[in-house]
Design a protein around this motif. Structure first.
Motif, short mmCIF file in Angstrom:
data_model
loop_
_atom_site.label_atom_id
_atom_site.label_comp_id
_atom_site.label_asym_id
_atom_site.label_seq_id
_atom_site.Cartn_x
_atom_site.Cartn_y
_atom_site.Cartn_z
N MET A 43 5.14 10.82 16.34
CA MET A 43 4.57 10.05 15.24
C MET A 43 3.22 9.51 15.70
SD MET A 43 6.96 9.82 12.73
CE MET A 43 7.03 8.22 11.94
N GLN A 44 2.20 9.71 14.88
CA GLN A 44 0.86 9.22 15.21
C GLN A 44 0.56 7.97 14.39
OE1 GLN A 44 -2.30 11.96 14.35
NE2 GLN A 44 -3.92 10.55 15.03
N LEU A 45 0.16 6.90 15.08
CA LEU A 45 -0.19 5.67 14.40
C LEU A 45 -1.52 5.85 13.68
CD1 LEU A 45 0.43 2.66 13.89
CD2 LEU A 45 -0.78 2.15 16.02
N ILE A 46 -1.53 5.53 12.38
CA ILE A 46 -2.71 5.73 11.55
C ILE A 46 -3.39 4.40 11.21
CG2 ILE A 46 -3.61 6.63 9.36
CD1 ILE A 46 -2.65 8.76 11.33
N ALA A 47 -2.58 3.41 10.84
CA ALA A 47 -3.12 2.11 10.45
C ALA A 47 -2.12 1.02 10.80
CB ALA A 47 -3.46 2.07 8.96
N GLY A 48 -2.62 -0.09 11.32
CA GLY A 48 -1.75 -1.22 11.69
C GLY A 48 -2.09 -2.46 10.90
N HIS A 49 -1.06 -3.23 10.58
CA HIS A 49 -1.23 -4.47 9.83
C HIS A 49 -0.35 -5.54 10.47
CE1 HIS A 49 -1.73 -0.96 7.21
NE2 HIS A 49 -2.74 -1.63 6.67
N GLN A 95 1.99 8.96 10.95
CA GLN A 95 1.92 10.31 10.39
C GLN A 95 2.63 11.29 11.30
OE1 GLN A 95 -2.06 11.82 9.86
NE2 GLN A 95 -1.40 13.66 8.77
N ARG A 96 3.41 12.19 10.69
CA ARG A 96 3.99 13.32 11.40
C ARG A 96 3.73 14.57 10.55
NH1 ARG A 96 9.53 12.77 11.19
NH2 ARG A 96 9.66 11.45 13.04
N PRO A 101 9.74 6.81 4.65
CA PRO A 101 8.71 7.64 4.03
C PRO A 101 7.82 6.80 3.11
CG PRO A 101 10.82 8.75 3.97
CD PRO A 101 11.10 7.36 4.46
N PHE A 102 6.52 7.03 3.18
CA PHE A 102 5.59 6.22 2.41
C PHE A 102 5.89 6.27 0.92
CE2 PHE A 102 1.59 5.71 0.05
CZ PHE A 102 1.23 4.42 0.46
N ASP A 103 6.25 7.44 0.42
CA ASP A 103 6.57 7.56 -1.01
C ASP A 103 7.79 6.72 -1.37
OD1 ASP A 103 4.45 9.24 -1.37
OD2 ASP A 103 5.64 11.09 -1.28
N THR A 104 8.77 6.67 -0.46
CA THR A 104 9.96 5.84 -0.70
C THR A 104 9.59 4.37 -0.68
OG1 THR A 104 11.36 7.51 0.38
CG2 THR A 104 12.28 5.31 0.12
N PHE A 105 8.79 3.98 0.30
CA PHE A 105 8.30 2.60 0.39
C PHE A 105 7.58 2.22 -0.90
CE2 PHE A 105 5.20 -0.64 1.46
CZ PHE A 105 5.89 -1.50 2.30
#
Length: 416
Positions: free
Chosen positions: A26-32, A304-305, A338-342
């Motif tokens: 898994m690649q980190l794309i954005a952190g909050h 992201q994967r 999954p982002f779509d589920t979120f």
């Protein structure tokens, strides 16, 4: 409780195992990160408290040296966590820091930044730190971090205070609250004003200034009341949406922009309060009775994967440990949601603008017998007013219909 803990551990192990099978990282794309400010002095006191504002460095509600150190350590943790996203030196396109317009949160953000951006290559010994902007708005307008003036939220808070759950708690602690009133000089102590006492005693105990009556049992009661007050306050869907929804909405927008290659920040930092953290946790469905500790932090990160994107939520609720705990959100299949589920879970709960959400709602008409009688009386009065007006209008029309008298003229001689 033990069974659920074991199940949770098994799910975590299974998730890790599946990652190894897939062989995909898994690649980190954005952190909050949303955190509470560090250790501070009491915000207020009570009438019989011998400790006054002058006895605290810089007065009430101010960040202490311990708080500065806590936030500096948290900044170092963020450097390790988000090192793959952030350059060693501050780059404006990579990160944005937002704080509430309060001394302790602004100072916490400054302290955190020093830990996040240690000066590696000093070109001038006269400047030992790297200045970085901290953004804020007036506290009464800060809808994003849950601090703005909001009549609707005040109304909801009062409704929660009048709820059966809170009334039961007030009854349960009735004798304790009576003692607390004698010790503090306050009146009408309930769950929702006892937390002021709880906070003051908590801080005074840390600094060996607590009164003699604040023994272990009293402090435990105060802590329990405080924790439940935070829980009840944000157990309501409307309070969650108004106070927790804006932050999640802002985070979601940044994640969505990053996925669609629009303008976004690799890291967004929010310096706020325990009430902010609690509201966001509750909005996400992580609402258990507790008050977020100083420098506790909530992480909502996008990974992201291949071509798929995932959201991972972790909570760091201690100030002296670098261990954050992941959560499986309700409706998500695993820790990596999954982002779509979120999106499908939370987007339909995002709030409207502050001027829409914060309008105080009119109470519904009463449906008891007295309410029905009042409605009947109002209808009858309106009917009488209308009838009176119509009678007056008819009389006026009849009067105007009569011919005026003809002075000295024979009516029969008029030409028609």
């Amino acid at each position: 409780m033990m069974g659920s803990s074991i199940l949770y551990v098994l799910v975590c192990i299974l998730s890790i195992f599946l990652h190894q099978i897939n062989g995909q990282q898994m690649q980190l794309i954005a952190g909050h990160v949303l955190y509470r400010h560090g250790d501070r002095t009491p915000v207020t006191t009570f009438p019989l408290d011998p400790v006054k504002e002058k006895d605290w460095p810089n007065g009430y509600g101010q960040l202490t040296m311990a708080g500065i150190e806590q936030q500096h350590r948290l900044g170092g943790y963020l450097r390790n966590r988000y090192g793959s996203l952030l350059s060693p030196n501050y780059t404006t396109s990579e990160i944005v820091i937002r704080s509430t317009d309060v001394d302790r949160t602004l100072m916490s953000a400054q302290s955190n930044i020093v830990g996040l951006y240690p000066v590696f290559n000093k070109t001038d010994d006269k400047v030992p730190i790297q200045p970085i902007p901290i953004h804020t708005v007036s506290i009464n307008l800060d809808f994003l971090l849950g601090q703005n003036d909001c009549p609707r939220y005040d109304q909801l808070e009062e409704e929660v205070n009048e709820s059966d759950d809170v009334k039961k708690m007030n009854q349960y602690y009735e004798s304790f609250f009576k003692n607390l009133q004698e010790w503090t000089g306050l009146t009408n102590i309930t769950v929702y004003n006892a937390w002021d006492v709880a906070d003051t005693i908590f801080v005074e105990h840390i600094y060996n200034k607590a009164p003699a009556w604040a023994n272990d049992a009293v402090r435990q009661n105060l802590s329990d009341v405080n924790d439940h007050a935070f829980h009840f306050l944000f157990a309501n869907n409307d309070t969650q949406r108004i106070r927790g929804g804006p932050s999640i909405q802002d985070i979601w927008l940044n994640m969505n922009n990053s996925i669609h290659k629009k303008s976004f920040k690799k890291v967004k930092v929010y310096s706020a309060h325990d009430t902010t953290v609690s509201a966001v946790l509750a909005f996400l469905g992580i609402n258990y009775p507790h008050q977020p500790q100083y420098a506790s932090a909530l992480f909502i990160d996008l990974y992201q994967r291949n071509t798929s994107y995932f959201v991972k939520v972790e909570y760091l609720n201690v100030t002296d440990s670098n261990i954050s705990y992941p959560y499986i959100l309700n409706g998500c299949p695993a820790i990596e949601c999954p982002f779509d589920t979120f999106t499908s879970i939370y987007k339909n709960r995002f709030p409207a603008t502050a001027d829409v959400e914060c309008v105080k709602k009119m109470p519904p008409m009463p449906d008891d017998d007295n309410g029905k009688l009042l409605i009947i009386i109002i209808i009858v009065l309106v009917g009488l007013i209308i009838i009176t007006f119509l009678m007056f209008l008819c009389m006026h029309l009849r009067k105007s219909d009569r011919d005026p008298p003809l002075l000295g003229i024979n009516r029969s001689s008029q030409i028609t």
